[in-house]
Design a protein around this motif. Sequence first.
Motif: not given
Length: 184
Positions: A35-50
């Motif tokens: 789990l990644k918490k926060g809008a910035n971390e969620a953005t990073k996971t989407l950009n990294r495809g994970i």
Amino acid sequence: MTVEAVNPKAYPLADSQLAITILDLVQQATNYKQLKKGANEATKTLNRGISEFVVMAADAEPLEILLHLPLLAEDKVLVSSYPFFYLTNLEGRLCISVYDSYCCCCFFNNLLYKHSDLYLNSCSVSTFEWLQNVPYVFVPSKQALGRACGVTRPVIACSVTSNEASQLKSQIQQLKDAIEKLLI
């Protein structure tokens, strides 16, 4: 927060039963370090495809600080790779078999066979990629999302990340299917 008070931009909004299921899985993903918490971390996971799926709080103020996430989720695709085999029978006709943990079958002359139904004399392995959008959903409360994430503060967004060896894989897939039904 009542459903009437929710910003109409918070779509799709999970009903109470689905929200409980989502928050339970978020809590389990926290324990499994998925789990990644926060809008910035969620953005990073989407950009990294994970990212497997993204959960957002419908009571975030202003809601617009989250509305880039659905755009990214629809723009990015989750790539799932499955091995598959090219097979030929004794007469040399081509068979294609998609193989994963659920299915082991063969298509031959537009008919479906199990591998045991055919005698096969050659086989080569390749991969087949399945592309799909990353599902996203809103839950009513940022406070409840924060508790599910294992913190005492409100959390406005989180992302459950992929892990092929995870024990949560089947639960994540079931929840992704339920989230996608909200969009239909």
